[in-house]
Design a protein around this motif. Structure first.
Motif, PDB file in Angstrom:
ATOM      1  N   VAL A 121     -52.357 -55.877 -37.658  1.00 34.14           N
ATOM      2  CA  VAL A 121     -52.957 -57.128 -38.149  1.00 34.14           C
ATOM      3  C   VAL A 121     -54.064 -57.581 -37.206  1.00 34.14           C
ATOM      4  O   VAL A 121     -55.138 -58.023 -37.631  1.00 34.14           O
ATOM      5  N   ALA A 122     -53.810 -57.461 -35.886  1.00 29.35           N
ATOM      6  CA  ALA A 122     -54.790 -57.915 -34.892  1.00 29.35           C
ATOM      7  C   ALA A 122     -56.073 -57.106 -34.952  1.00 29.35           C
ATOM      8  O   ALA A 122     -57.130 -57.582 -34.522  1.00 29.35           O
ATOM      9  N   ARG A 123     -56.005 -55.877 -35.464  1.00 32.94           N
ATOM     10  CA  ARG A 123     -57.197 -55.038 -35.531  1.00 32.94           C
ATOM     11  C   ARG A 123     -58.143 -55.426 -36.664  1.00 32.94           C
ATOM     12  O   ARG A 123     -59.272 -54.972 -36.711  1.00 32.94           O
ATOM     13  N   ALA A 152     -62.675 -70.373 -25.435  1.00 35.54           N
ATOM     14  CA  ALA A 152     -63.624 -69.374 -25.936  1.00 35.54           C
ATOM     15  C   ALA A 152     -63.794 -69.593 -27.429  1.00 35.54           C
ATOM     16  O   ALA A 152     -62.923 -70.164 -28.096  1.00 35.54           O
ATOM     17  N   LEU A 153     -64.914 -69.147 -27.956  1.00 33.92           N
ATOM     18  CA  LEU A 153     -65.156 -69.247 -29.390  1.00 33.92           C
ATOM     19  C   LEU A 153     -64.539 -68.035 -30.083  1.00 33.92           C
ATOM     20  O   LEU A 153     -64.855 -66.901 -29.741  1.00 33.92           O
ATOM     21  N   PRO A 154     -63.643 -68.246 -31.042  1.00 31.77           N
ATOM     22  CA  PRO A 154     -63.025 -67.113 -31.732  1.00 31.77           C
ATOM     23  C   PRO A 154     -64.080 -66.247 -32.428  1.00 31.77           C
ATOM     24  O   PRO A 154     -65.106 -66.768 -32.905  1.00 31.77           O
ATOM     25  N   PRO A 155     -63.856 -64.939 -32.508  1.00 30.58           N
ATOM     26  CA  PRO A 155     -64.828 -64.061 -33.178  1.00 30.58           C
ATOM     27  C   PRO A 155     -65.042 -64.403 -34.642  1.00 30.58           C
ATOM     28  O   PRO A 155     -66.076 -64.058 -35.212  1.00 30.58           O
ATOM     29  N   GLU A 213     -52.749 -67.298 -34.733  1.00 28.05           N
ATOM     30  CA  GLU A 213     -52.274 -65.983 -35.167  1.00 28.05           C
ATOM     31  C   GLU A 213     -52.147 -65.981 -36.684  1.00 28.05           C
ATOM     32  O   GLU A 213     -51.596 -66.890 -37.286  1.00 28.05           O
ATOM     33  N   GLY A 214     -52.673 -64.951 -37.308  1.00 23.61           N
ATOM     34  CA  GLY A 214     -52.687 -64.875 -38.761  1.00 23.61           C
ATOM     35  C   GLY A 214     -53.977 -65.348 -39.370  1.00 23.61           C
ATOM     36  O   GLY A 214     -54.280 -65.037 -40.535  1.00 23.61           O
ATOM     37  N   VAL A 256     -53.037 -62.394 -26.960  1.00 20.37           N
ATOM     38  CA  VAL A 256     -53.729 -61.182 -27.426  1.00 20.37           C
ATOM     39  C   VAL A 256     -52.846 -59.954 -27.205  1.00 20.37           C
ATOM     40  O   VAL A 256     -53.332 -58.841 -27.081  1.00 20.37           O
ATOM     41  N   GLN A 257     -51.536 -60.174 -27.186  1.00 22.06           N
ATOM     42  CA  GLN A 257     -50.603 -59.088 -26.908  1.00 22.06           C
ATOM     43  C   GLN A 257     -50.702 -57.981 -27.948  1.00 22.06           C
ATOM     44  O   GLN A 257     -50.612 -56.788 -27.623  1.00 22.06           O
TER      45      GLN A 257
END
Length: 600
Positions: free
Chosen positions: A309-311, A471-474, A424-425, A276-277
């Protein structure tokens, strides 16, 4: 000495000039290596808003007041240094010159474009990473407020570890040292975990890495600026330390992105946050600032900025008229409500009698919202379905080489889809797990600790078989289907009802009540089957046993004798089971002849 290093160059943002600097081996007050910038080097005149809260900004303002940075005589709209300035670290130097927070180990580059970190022999190779180190409760003390923030450090308690342990010590060697030094004071699993944390702190962390910690309900973020040191400290509480430039801005824990909260909830003292960097890099910075910083470190302009992208939040598209027409739904507003429930709850159950199109609707809706069938996985629950089938467990597998069968760890469909969605992506692309006949399994047994994750999506748990933190991804959504004729919804436990939104598909209400009539009109067929179905359901008192329209939405029904055959072999057996032992003449009450007579 500085002569051991080549000259390093910093590309200033917005297509600006390059500044030149020198790395030294001299340590500053907190253990960081000093960095020198000579006179006549360009300094950007403008600073980004978030930079005004930093210590580097205050230093920059002092240098301007002192006249050591002033208006450039050769570059309009730029400032420049007027004398040699020694900075506490390469990051401080880069940030002052660029007017924004920069990682000096990445942004200062040699003439052949190699980053500064490549020239530091004591640093392990590889990209910079992000870490969480806990310090708010070390033997009852909040070291974050007491020591770390005021003195610019991060520490790790290792009071029994012998002196002389060096940075770069291998994990195997650390395991041996921990086994010997902590022999009678900790359990085996505690020793294993301590060796992992010591290895991360001593040998995997390096200058330029990001470090985070939590104190008082806030996240603090900084940059590691020097090597690990082993020192004696008060009561032996913290004798491993690294220098850190902490940012002055703190971030409320409850406002952090969900994926970041999931990682922070893992119960270890040192956690690798590199997955989550990008989210961490974007904290407190606008899109414009991130773009400027990316330009300042000479990122490939054709590539996307990871923090931006992460946002991206997973977005469920708005249902269209074309989708409503394909599904024969009476109104797109109904589809929109289902979409909104999924967006809010992320878990939904479609329930109703057999033949109401629950599974078909779930699949088609998931494919539309997820952008295609590749993002959709379907599983069917049954009475023998178990946690090991759904999440993970040991299953017998044949070795293709030896042909021997052995028990091996096997990921179930939930784990597989969660891993795919979390790549990622993929994190902004909705993924859907369809659970058909969800009420036919022992749900508490199948879901296990995932019941907790369904309700608390910002948490993680340790899986019992693999030991992985999970964890369950959002962007993972769950749609279940429930046949109320098989088991009443009233028998579903309160835990499940609290975690899922429930949407009824019933022959008495839309979109199911008019579905067959709309299908017949589209196919150009007579409306009699819809009339017969309406009369049939009006004679069934129990709503959970009313007959859905899908039995009559097949081509075979409309061949010669097809309607009578379907009624005799599909519909009447359901009603015989419902009225078993009641002595009711099913044919006389529900047969086609009786229904047609009432219509006549």
């Amino acid at each position: 000495m500085a002569a051991e290093y080549p000259e390093f160059w910093l590309q200033l943002p917005n297509g600006g000039p390059r500044a030149r600097g020198l790395q030294t081996d001299e340590f500053g007050t907190n253990g960081s290596r000093k960095f020198i910038v000579g006179p006549g080097q360009p300094v950007r005149a403008r600073v980004v808003p978030s930079f005004r809260k930093s210590a580097a900004y205050r230093l920059r303002e002092e240098l301007v007041v002192q006249g050591r940075i002033r208006q450039s005589a050769t570059r309009p709209d730029w400032l420049e240094t007027t004398e040699t300035i020694t900075f506490n670290s390469s990051s401080e130097a880069a940030s002052v010159l660029a007017g924004c927070a920069l990682n000096g180990w990445r942004s200062w580059r040699s003439a052949d474009e190699r980053p500064l970190r490549d020239f530091m022999s004591e640093v392990w190779p590889g990209p910079n990473r992000s870490w969480l180190v806990r310090g708010s409760n070390v033997t009852g003390l909040d070291l974050v407020q007491r020591l770390w923030l005021p003195e610019g450090r991060v520490t790790l308690p290792a009071s029994r570890l012998r002196q002389g342990v060096r940075q770069g010590t291998s994990k195997d060697e650390l395991r041996t040292l921990v086994q010997e030094d902590y022999e009678s004071t900790t359990t085996y699993s505690q020793k294993q975990q301590l060796a992992e944390e010591l290895h991360a702190f001593l040998s995997r962390m390096k200058p330029g890495d990001t470090v985070c910690t939590i104190s008082g309900g806030h996240l603090y973020k900084g940059e590691i600026t020097g090597e690990a040191q082993q020192t004696e400290s008060e009561d032996g509480r913290s004798n491993l330390r690294r220098p850190v430039e902490w940012q002055p801005t703190r971030f409320p824990y409850d406002d952090l992105p969900e994926e970041l909260q999931q990682k922070l909830s893992i119960q270890h003292d040192v956690i690798d946050l590199s997955s989550v960097q990008a989210l961490i890099e974007g904290l407190g910075r606008s899109d414009e600032e991130l773009a400027e910083e990316a330009e300042a470190i000479a990122r490939d302009p054709s590539g996307e900025i990871p923090a931006l992208v992460a946002r991206r939040e997973p977005e469920l598209p708005d249902p269209t008229e074309e989708l409503a027409s394909e599904l024969l739904v009476h109104d797109t507003e109904w589809l929109r409500e289902v979409r909104d429930l999924l967006a809010d709850e992320r878990q939904l159950v479609l329930y109703g009698p057999p033949g109401t199109g629950k599974t078909y609707l779930a699949l088609k809706l998931a494919e539309f919202l997820g952008g295609g069938p590749e993002q959709v996985k379907l599983v069917q629950f049954h009475p023998s379905y178990a946690y090991e089938d759904f999440v993970e467990g040991f299953r017998p597998k044949e070795d293709p080489n030896t042909k021997e069968v052995a028990f091996r760890m096997n990921a179930g469909p939930l784990r597989e889809l969660a891993d795919l969605a979390g790549r990622e992506g993929n994190r902004h692309i909705p993924h859907f797990l369809i659970i058909d006949e969800i009420n036919r399994a022992n749900l508490a047994k199948v879901f296990g600790e995932l019941y907790f994750l369904l309700e608390y999506r910002n948490k993680s748990v340790q899986l019992p078989y693999s030991g992985d933190d999970f964890a369950l991804p959002p962007n993972l959504y769950v749609i279940g289907t429930m046949n109320t004729a098989d088991r009443s919804i009233a028998l579903v436990d309160a835990a499940m009802r609290r975690r899922f939104a429930f949407v009824e598909l019933s022959p008495r209400t839309e979109p199911t009540s008019g579905l067959l009539r709309r299908w017949l009109a589209r196919e150009g067929k007579d409306a009699e089957p819809a009339d017969l179905l309406d009369v049939l359901n009006s004679r069934i008192d129990d709503a959970d046993f009313r007959i859905g329209p899908s039995y009559l939405m097949k081509k075979g029904v409309y061949r010669e004798g097809g309607l009578e055959r379907t009624w005799r072999t599909k519909i009447l057996p359901l009603l015989e089971e419902h009225h078993y032992g009641e002595g009711i003449d099913i044919e006389k009450r529900y047969g086609l002849a009786a229904l047609r007579e009432s219509l006549g």
